[in-house]
Every structure is written in structure tokens, then in C-alpha cells.
Design a protein around this motif. Structure first.
Motif, PDB file in Angstrom:
ATOM      1  N   ILE A  65       0.842  -1.205   0.000  1.00 19.08           N
ATOM      2  CA  ILE A  65       0.000   0.000   0.000  1.00 19.08           C
ATOM      3  C   ILE A  65       0.874   1.250   0.000  1.00 19.08           C
ATOM      4  N   ALA A  66       1.919   1.233   0.835  1.00 16.17           N
ATOM      5  CA  ALA A  66       2.823   2.379   0.909  1.00 16.17           C
ATOM      6  C   ALA A  66       3.533   2.602  -0.430  1.00 16.17           C
ATOM      7  N   PHE A  67       3.977   1.498  -1.051  1.00 18.45           N
ATOM      8  CA  PHE A  67       4.696   1.624  -2.330  1.00 18.45           C
ATOM      9  C   PHE A  67       3.803   2.229  -3.412  1.00 18.45           C
ATOM     10  N   PHE A  68       2.616   1.670  -3.586  1.00 17.15           N
ATOM     11  CA  PHE A  68       1.744   2.138  -4.666  1.00 17.15           C
ATOM     12  C   PHE A  68       1.225   3.551  -4.405  1.00 17.15           C
ATOM     13  N   SER A  69       1.053   3.922  -3.141  1.00 17.96           N
ATOM     14  CA  SER A  69       0.669   5.297  -2.811  1.00 17.96           C
ATOM     15  C   SER A  69       1.791   6.259  -3.184  1.00 17.96           C
ATOM     16  N   TRP A  70       3.006   5.869  -2.858  1.00 23.18           N
ATOM     17  CA  TRP A  70       4.198   6.669  -3.196  1.00 23.18           C
ATOM     18  C   TRP A  70       4.301   6.824  -4.715  1.00 23.18           C
ATOM     19  N   ASP A  71       4.159   5.721  -5.439  1.00 20.56           N
ATOM     20  CA  ASP A  71       4.298   5.740  -6.895  1.00 20.56           C
ATOM     21  C   ASP A  71       3.215   6.598  -7.539  1.00 20.56           C
ATOM     22  N   LEU A  72       1.967   6.470  -7.066  1.00 23.57           N
ATOM     23  CA  LEU A  72       0.883   7.277  -7.621  1.00 23.57           C
ATOM     24  C   LEU A  72       1.075   8.756  -7.318  1.00 23.57           C
ATOM     25  N   GLY A  73       1.634   9.042  -6.142  1.00 21.39           N
ATOM     26  CA  GLY A  73       1.931  10.430  -5.798  1.00 21.39           C
ATOM     27  C   GLY A  73       2.941  11.036  -6.755  1.00 21.39           C
ATOM     28  N   LEU A  74       3.986  10.286  -7.074  1.00 23.46           N
ATOM     29  CA  LEU A  74       4.995  10.771  -8.018  1.00 23.46           C
ATOM     30  C   LEU A  74       4.408  10.925  -9.416  1.00 23.46           C
ATOM     31  N   LEU A 122       4.104  19.287 -12.639  1.00 24.72           N
ATOM     32  CA  LEU A 122       5.377  19.997 -12.748  1.00 24.72           C
ATOM     33  C   LEU A 122       5.882  19.987 -14.190  1.00 24.72           C
ATOM     34  N   PRO A 123       6.630  21.010 -14.593  1.00 22.65           N
ATOM     35  CA  PRO A 123       7.186  21.037 -15.954  1.00 22.65           C
ATOM     36  C   PRO A 123       8.216  19.919 -16.144  1.00 22.65           C
ATOM     37  N   ASN A 124       8.344  19.458 -17.375  1.00 18.70           N
ATOM     38  CA  ASN A 124       9.331  18.424 -17.694  1.00 18.70           C
ATOM     39  C   ASN A 124      10.751  18.949 -17.542  1.00 18.70           C
ATOM     40  N   ARG A 125      11.680  18.035 -17.417  1.00 17.94           N
ATOM     41  CA  ARG A 125      13.091  18.425 -17.443  1.00 17.94           C
ATOM     42  C   ARG A 125      13.439  18.911 -18.852  1.00 17.94           C
ATOM     43  N   TYR A 138      18.713   6.509 -16.384  1.00 13.82           N
ATOM     44  CA  TYR A 138      17.583   6.304 -17.293  1.00 13.82           C
ATOM     45  C   TYR A 138      16.334   7.115 -16.937  1.00 13.82           C
ATOM     46  N   ASN A 139      16.371   7.832 -15.826  1.00 19.47           N
ATOM     47  CA  ASN A 139      15.232   8.633 -15.360  1.00 19.47           C
ATOM     48  C   ASN A 139      13.990   7.793 -15.096  1.00 19.47           C
ATOM     49  N   PHE A 140      14.185   6.637 -14.470  1.00 23.27           N
ATOM     50  CA  PHE A 140      13.069   5.958 -13.825  1.00 23.27           C
ATOM     51  C   PHE A 140      12.826   6.671 -12.496  1.00 23.27           C
ATOM     52  N   SER A 141      11.619   6.574 -11.981  1.00 22.25           N
ATOM     53  CA  SER A 141      11.277   7.233 -10.719  1.00 22.25           C
ATOM     54  C   SER A 141      11.953   6.556  -9.532  1.00 22.25           C
ATOM     55  N   SER A 142      12.001   7.259  -8.406  1.00 26.09           N
ATOM     56  CA  SER A 142      12.591   6.688  -7.190  1.00 26.09           C
ATOM     57  C   SER A 142      11.789   5.477  -6.715  1.00 26.09           C
ATOM     58  N   SER A 143      10.469   5.495  -6.925  1.00 23.14           N
ATOM     59  CA  SER A 143       9.637   4.356  -6.530  1.00 23.14           C
ATOM     60  C   SER A 143       9.963   3.137  -7.392  1.00 23.14           C
ATOM     61  N   PHE A 144      10.076   3.337  -8.686  1.00 24.38           N
ATOM     62  CA  PHE A 144      10.431   2.244  -9.597  1.00 24.38           C
ATOM     63  C   PHE A 144      11.808   1.689  -9.241  1.00 24.38           C
ATOM     64  N   CYS A 145      12.743   2.591  -8.923  1.00 25.48           N
ATOM     65  CA  CYS A 145      14.124   2.188  -8.635  1.00 25.48           C
ATOM     66  C   CYS A 145      14.274   1.581  -7.247  1.00 25.48           C
ATOM     67  N   GLU A 173      20.321  10.806 -24.003  1.00 22.80           N
ATOM     68  CA  GLU A 173      19.723  10.923 -22.681  1.00 22.80           C
ATOM     69  C   GLU A 173      18.346  10.272 -22.732  1.00 22.80           C
ATOM     70  N   SER A 174      17.812   9.928 -21.585  1.00 27.19           N
ATOM     71  CA  SER A 174      16.509   9.287 -21.521  1.00 27.19           C
ATOM     72  C   SER A 174      15.457  10.137 -22.222  1.00 27.19           C
ATOM     73  N   ARG A 175      14.554   9.463 -22.928  1.00 28.74           N
ATOM     74  CA  ARG A 175      13.462  10.158 -23.602  1.00 28.74           C
ATOM     75  C   ARG A 175      12.332  10.484 -22.635  1.00 28.74           C
ATOM     76  N   VAL A 176      12.416   9.961 -21.421  1.00 31.30           N
ATOM     77  CA  VAL A 176      11.438  10.292 -20.379  1.00 31.30           C
ATOM     78  C   VAL A 176      11.900  11.565 -19.695  1.00 31.30           C
ATOM     79  N   ARG A 177      11.088  12.604 -19.747  1.00 27.86           N
ATOM     80  CA  ARG A 177      11.509  13.906 -19.230  1.00 27.86           C
ATOM     81  C   ARG A 177      10.754  14.340 -17.973  1.00 27.86           C
ATOM     82  N   GLY A 178       9.860  13.498 -17.474  1.00 24.99           N
ATOM     83  CA  GLY A 178       9.123  13.839 -16.274  1.00 24.99           C
ATOM     84  C   GLY A 178      10.036  14.158 -15.108  1.00 24.99           C
ATOM     85  N   LYS A 179       9.680  15.176 -14.350  1.00 24.14           N
ATOM     86  CA  LYS A 179      10.525  15.642 -13.248  1.00 24.14           C
ATOM     87  C   LYS A 179      10.837  14.529 -12.254  1.00 24.14           C
ATOM     88  N   MET A 180       9.850  13.687 -11.971  1.00 28.27           N
ATOM     89  CA  MET A 180      10.013  12.601 -11.008  1.00 28.27           C
ATOM     90  C   MET A 180      10.449  11.294 -11.657  1.00 28.27           C
TER      91      MET A 180
END
Length: 284
Positions: free
Chosen positions: A11-20, A27-30, A94-101, A241-248
Motif C-alpha cells: 500500500i505504501a509503495f503504490f501510494s508513493w508511486d501514484l503520488g509521483l 510539474l514542468p518536464n526536465r 535512465y530517469n526511472f522514478s525513485s519508486s520504480f528504482c 539521454e533518456s526520452r522520459v523527461r518527467g521531473k520525477m
């Protein structure tokens, strides 16, 4: 007690991931050219020197991890890697999120190599326990029953995969699409099932296979030129560089928006039907 802890953990993990995921929406992209954080390998497209693995080095079936070792982002010998450190470096590379990593190294530690996520280290080849993360019908490796050493790319499969590209970017360069990856995955699964007597591919490993497709589509943008370098040489292209530009970074939730459609489009039956029709036309 363990089951209760697991429920709260998930529950904590998926809440964290959905929050990100939500933060990425507001937020604007990188900026292009600054996806990799300053002070980290790859900032400004300048990757550390590429050195192919030498005899005795540890590599695995994952081209993205092998590329990190070949550039010295992970230890060049691929050994004694901390799970937490691997997650941190995957994030900046690769700019995966902290939750994914957190999720992927934690899963590898707990489910694949049976080690302690917080305290133990591992070698890259330890990730290749069959039907752990490594699985049959890979898009860039032969099945382990036919080729126990999963550290080396299978050139024929990769060449066939890239030849399936039907998309184009704005400059006319070839791109792999979801349909392309689903079509080639259908072929690989049907073909592997026909000649590998030990073939297995349960639900979780079908999803792992489509997760690899999702990485090609998201992190690498489906770009054939970049994927040719990454998959065949296990090297990060210059100025890439990673094609994923999301801030998180790319969250687990966003990642699965690609994984699931690819998996749903895969059909061994359709591939076999089309193959039979082509063979029948040849005979006429």
C-alpha cells in the motif's frame, strides 16, 4: 505478521508511486539536454568511456544494466553491487522514478537472488536465475535451455526486431511502435514454444517480456538507431539521454500504461495463422 507487513508495504509503495505520477502531471518536464542530473554520469550527453567486458567480468541478460557496467556507472566487472546503489544509479542514468528504482532492486533481492536488500551485494550474472527475471522468448537472447550464458546479445533476434519498425519520427527516422513490438513478441513466443522443449512462459514472465518492450518505447523512445547501439553493443550512444523527461522520472504506474497494451496485443495464434497463410501462398 509477515502477511500484514507485506500488505502495508505494498500500500505504501503504490501510494508513493501514484503520488509521483501526479507530481509529474503538474510539474514542468526536465529540459532537453538536462534530463540526466548535473554531476552524474551522462550529464549533457557525456557518458564515461565505454569498455567492453573482459574475461571474468559479470554480465546478465539485461542490456541496460550491462551498458551501465560497460560505461563504469556500475562496477566495470559487474560484481559486488549494492541493491540500493543500483537503484540510485538506474534513476540518474535512465530517469526511472525513485519508486520504480526501489521496487525493481527490492524484487531482485527478495525474489531472484534471495539476498538482503539493505545489506547484501550481488553480481550481475546472479540476476539470471531462469524464470526469476530472465525468461524464455526474450527479444534479444536465446532461451537459457539453448544458451545457458545469457550475458551476450543474440544478434539475429535483435536484427529481426529492429527490422520490424514501421514508425517514423518527425525527421523520418525509423521507430518501433507498440504494434511492432507486440508482433515480434508474438513471433518469438510462438517460435520458442515450437523448438524449446523446456519452454515456459507464465503470466508474470509474459509481463516481464512486455516490460522490456515498454523500456524500449519509453526510455529509448522506440528509436531504432539508439536501440541498435544499446542492444547490440550494450553501449549508450554519444549525446544520448533518456526520452522520459518527467521531473520525477518514469513511475511504475506510467510504465504499465505501455506494458499492458503491448501484452494485450501479443497473439501467437495470429502470428501462426499469418505464417501459415504466407507459406500457403508460396506453394500456389
Amino acid at each position: 505478521m509477515f502477511i500484514l507487513f507485506k500488505i502495508f508495504h505494498d500500500i505504501a509503495f503504490f501510494s508513493w508511486d501514484l503520488g509521483l505520477t501526479f507530481v509529474n502531471l503538474v510539474l514542468p518536464n526536465r529540459p532537453v539536454g538536462k534530463v540526466t542530473p548535473e554531476g552524474h554520469p551522462g550529464y549533457g550527453g557525456k557518458w564515461p568511456e565505454y569498455i567492453p567486458p573482459k574475461e571474468g567480468d559479470s554480465r546478465c541478460s539485461c542490456p541496460a544494466l550491462n551498458a551501465m557496467a560497460n560505461h563504469g556507472i556500475l562496477p566495470r566487472d559487474g560484481k559486488n553491487i549494492q541493491f540500493k546503489e543500483m537503484g540510485r544509479l538506474i534513476r540518474t542514468t535512465y530517469n526511472f522514478s525513485s519508486s520504480f528504482c526501489y521496487f525493481v532492486p527490492h524484487y531482485a533481492a527478495e525474489k531472484v537472488v534471495k539476498k538482503d536488500y539493505n545489506n547484501d551485494t550481488f553480481n550481475l550474472d546472479e540476476l539470471d536465475h531462469h524464470n526469476g527475471i530472465e525468461h524464455d522468448a526474450s527479444l534479444c537472447r536465446e532461451d537459457s535451455a539453448l544458451c545457458p550464458d545469457q550475458s551476450k546479445p543474440h544478434v539475429e533476434y535483435i536484427t529481426q526486431l529492429l527490422a520490424h519498425a514501421t514508425g517514423k519520427d518527425k525527421d523520418g527516422n525509423p521507430l518501433l511502435t507498440m504494434k511492432d513490438l507486440a508482433k515480434y513478441s508474438s513471433k518469438r513466443r510462438a517460435d520458442a514454444r515450437s523448438y524449446n522443449k523446456k519452454f515456459t512462459l507464465g503470466f508474470i514472465h509474459r509481463m516481464f517480456g512486455s516490460s522490456n518492450s515498454s523500456t524500449m518505447l519509453t526510455i529509448f523512445g522506440g528509436r531504432v538507431k539508439d536501440l541498435e547501439t544499446v542492444l547490440l553493443e550494450e553501449r549508450l550512444p554519444e549525446n544520448w539521454e533518456s526520452r522520459v523527461r518527467g521531473k520525477m522520472g518514469l513511475t511504475f504506474a506510467a510504465f504499465n500504461l505501455t506494458v499492458t497494451p503491448v501484452e494485450l496485443m501479443i497473439s501467437e495464434k495470429k502470428y501462426l495463422k499469418e505464417k501459415a497463410a504466407k507459406e500457403a501462398n508460396k506453394d500456389d
